[in-house]
Design a protein around this motif. Sequence first.
Motif, short mmCIF file in Angstrom:
data_model
loop_
_atom_site.label_atom_id
_atom_site.label_comp_id
_atom_site.label_asym_id
_atom_site.label_seq_id
_atom_site.Cartn_x
_atom_site.Cartn_y
_atom_site.Cartn_z
N TRP A 209 0.85 -1.21 0.00
CA TRP A 209 0.00 0.00 0.00
C TRP A 209 0.88 1.25 0.00
N GLY A 210 1.92 1.22 0.84
CA GLY A 210 2.83 2.37 0.91
C GLY A 210 3.53 2.63 -0.41
N LEU A 211 3.88 1.55 -1.10
CA LEU A 211 4.53 1.72 -2.41
C LEU A 211 3.55 2.27 -3.43
N GLY A 212 2.31 1.79 -3.38
CA GLY A 212 1.28 2.31 -4.28
C GLY A 212 1.06 3.80 -4.04
N ARG A 213 1.10 4.17 -2.79
CA ARG A 213 0.91 5.57 -2.41
C ARG A 213 2.01 6.44 -3.01
N LEU A 214 3.18 5.85 -3.20
CA LEU A 214 4.29 6.60 -3.78
C LEU A 214 4.30 6.51 -5.31
N LEU B 245 -6.05 5.97 5.47
CA LEU B 245 -6.90 4.87 5.02
C LEU B 245 -8.35 5.29 4.97
N GLN B 246 -8.77 6.06 5.98
CA GLN B 246 -10.16 6.49 6.00
C GLN B 246 -10.46 7.44 4.84
N GLN B 247 -9.52 8.33 4.60
CA GLN B 247 -9.74 9.29 3.52
C GLN B 247 -9.81 8.57 2.18
N GLN B 248 -8.95 7.57 2.01
CA GLN B 248 -8.90 6.88 0.72
C GLN B 248 -10.06 5.90 0.53
N THR B 249 -10.43 5.17 1.60
CA THR B 249 -11.36 4.05 1.43
C THR B 249 -12.69 4.27 2.13
N GLY B 250 -12.77 5.29 2.98
CA GLY B 250 -14.00 5.50 3.75
C GLY B 250 -14.13 4.56 4.94
N LEU B 251 -13.13 3.69 5.16
CA LEU B 251 -13.21 2.73 6.26
C LEU B 251 -12.54 3.29 7.51
N ALA C 102 -8.63 -2.47 -0.05
CA ALA C 102 -9.42 -1.49 -0.81
C ALA C 102 -8.49 -0.44 -1.40
N GLY C 103 -7.48 -0.09 -0.63
CA GLY C 103 -6.48 0.88 -1.11
C GLY C 103 -5.70 0.35 -2.31
N PHE C 104 -5.44 -0.96 -2.32
CA PHE C 104 -4.76 -1.56 -3.49
C PHE C 104 -5.50 -1.19 -4.77
N LYS C 105 -6.82 -1.37 -4.71
CA LYS C 105 -7.62 -1.11 -5.92
C LYS C 105 -7.47 0.34 -6.34
N ALA C 106 -7.57 1.22 -5.33
CA ALA C 106 -7.50 2.64 -5.65
C ALA C 106 -6.14 3.02 -6.23
N PHE C 107 -5.09 2.34 -5.78
CA PHE C 107 -3.75 2.66 -6.29
C PHE C 107 -3.40 1.87 -7.56
N GLY C 108 -4.29 0.98 -7.98
CA GLY C 108 -3.99 0.17 -9.16
C GLY C 108 -2.97 -0.94 -8.90
N ILE C 109 -2.88 -1.37 -7.65
CA ILE C 109 -1.97 -2.46 -7.31
C ILE C 109 -2.59 -3.79 -7.75
N PHE D 245 4.77 3.64 5.68
CA PHE D 245 5.44 4.92 5.37
C PHE D 245 6.96 4.76 5.21
N ASP D 246 7.62 4.26 6.25
CA ASP D 246 9.09 4.23 6.23
C ASP D 246 9.65 3.14 5.32
N VAL D 247 9.22 1.91 5.56
CA VAL D 247 9.81 0.81 4.79
C VAL D 247 9.47 0.97 3.31
N ALA D 248 8.23 1.36 3.02
CA ALA D 248 7.86 1.57 1.62
C ALA D 248 8.73 2.65 0.97
N ARG D 249 8.97 3.73 1.72
CA ARG D 249 9.82 4.80 1.18
C ARG D 249 11.23 4.28 0.89
#
Lengths: 98, 382
Positions: B25-30, B84-90, B172-179, B347-351
């Motif tokens: 998820w963190g990588l998708g976010r980047l 996560l809440q902002q992205q997925t509503g969860l 759910a975030g995976f989908k939004a990021f196209g992962i 956040f950190d490891v993905a970065r």
Amino acid sequence: MFRRSELDHRPSVQIFVDGAAVAAREGDTVSAALLASGRDVRRLTAVSGAPRLPYCMMGVCFDCLVTIDGVGNRQGCLVPVAEGMQVELQKGKREIGR
Amino acid sequence: MPRKYGGEYDVAVVGGGLLGSAIAWGLGRLGKTVAVLDEGDIAKRASRANFALVWVQSKGLGMPAYTGWTVRASQAWPKLAAALQQQTGLDVCLQQNGGFHLTLGDDEFAQRGQLVTRMHNQVGAADYRMEMMSASDVKKALPLIGPEVSGGSFCPFDGHVNSLRTFRAFHAGFKAFGIDYFPERPVSAITRNDSEFRLTTPGGEIRSEKVVLAAGNANQALAPMVGLFAPMGPTRGQIVVTERTMPFLPHPLTTIRQTDEGTVMIGDSKEDELDDRVLKHPISGVMADRAQRMFPHLARLNVVRSWAGIRVMPQDGFPIYDQSEAHPGAFVACCHSGVTLASNHAFDVARMVAGGALEPELVGAFSASRFGCEGATNNSGY
Ligand code: FES
């Protein structure tokens, strides 16, 4: 909605639902007695507070939860009525210590 | 089976549990293109045995860096929950108002006091204000404790979260990021040709520029394929779940928590798992017995589920984050506390993975080099 069969001659048993006397029959489950009472016997679910009635009547759906003689979350469809039983329609989660 | 990117990804994450999902998820976010290679439904998923604590107190005895890493994770959790809440509503129901470890009897209270002193005296560890509390002080915060509770320790950073919803939110975030998420794709081999990794799976080959091994206990077998080393083994954890009840527990405990939906979860803490005296008893019986000595009213509640799960445990109990020298771009990540550390992973490891190198000031202490020469270790197989 439910009507007792005219062929049903079982002896009657008195229970109390939220303090009000209700006539049941020997061998009824609590859920059957509630449904036959003609009262609004909907409980409210624990998380969303949605109204529910007993559904499967055989112990699998847990939609019949009631407080019986001070013990919460009992499955009304699995408990036979007994004279003087105190039934409370459970609104939401089981209370602490009940 | 590759879909969007023709089998070519920036990063392939091996493992779709909580740790792999957080990093992916963190990588998708980047903005990275990511494939997550997961096993199927019957996999021994360590993430399923989690207790959903975001927990700081008593972590890091013997490795001060782990204390700092844990405090950092606890502090980054609100940011993760909000994202996560902002992205997925969860709403993952993060609650961080401090947590207790309760003790039963005088001996346990004395032992806990000694542990708190040892943590305080440890040089180089972040101070997280863990303190001992008397039974009467505990009772002010937790009025329903029973007479056998002798007190306990409290840490204001501790908390818990709805871990099932967190997991769902990541996906759910995976989908939004196209992962691309691929179930039923256990990786059997990893090779490297020129600048790309090739991962063999039953559903075909996946190619990627970087690879992150986040496969829990399977990392032990996967790591040597890319010149890495992950000495670890499974432990068993058990959890007992009661029916829902009115809220009575405003703070999570190491071994008992009440979820946002009213369920009471009874589990065993990391300390207890390592205590082999406890493992000799029927564990859930001991857990349930201790829980009702702490809160006598729990004895009235029905247990609706109980399960045992396999948990990830690196050989010395501390996380492993490492990068391959022989195969640059290959990383390994393993840890026991996948819920607590999810924010750092996202956040950190993905970065670091996106940037191509681990940051020694943050995770240098967690290299597998601490276990000594690779060949020399004897895997205890526990
Ligand atoms: S009505 Fe389904 S369990 Fe009672």
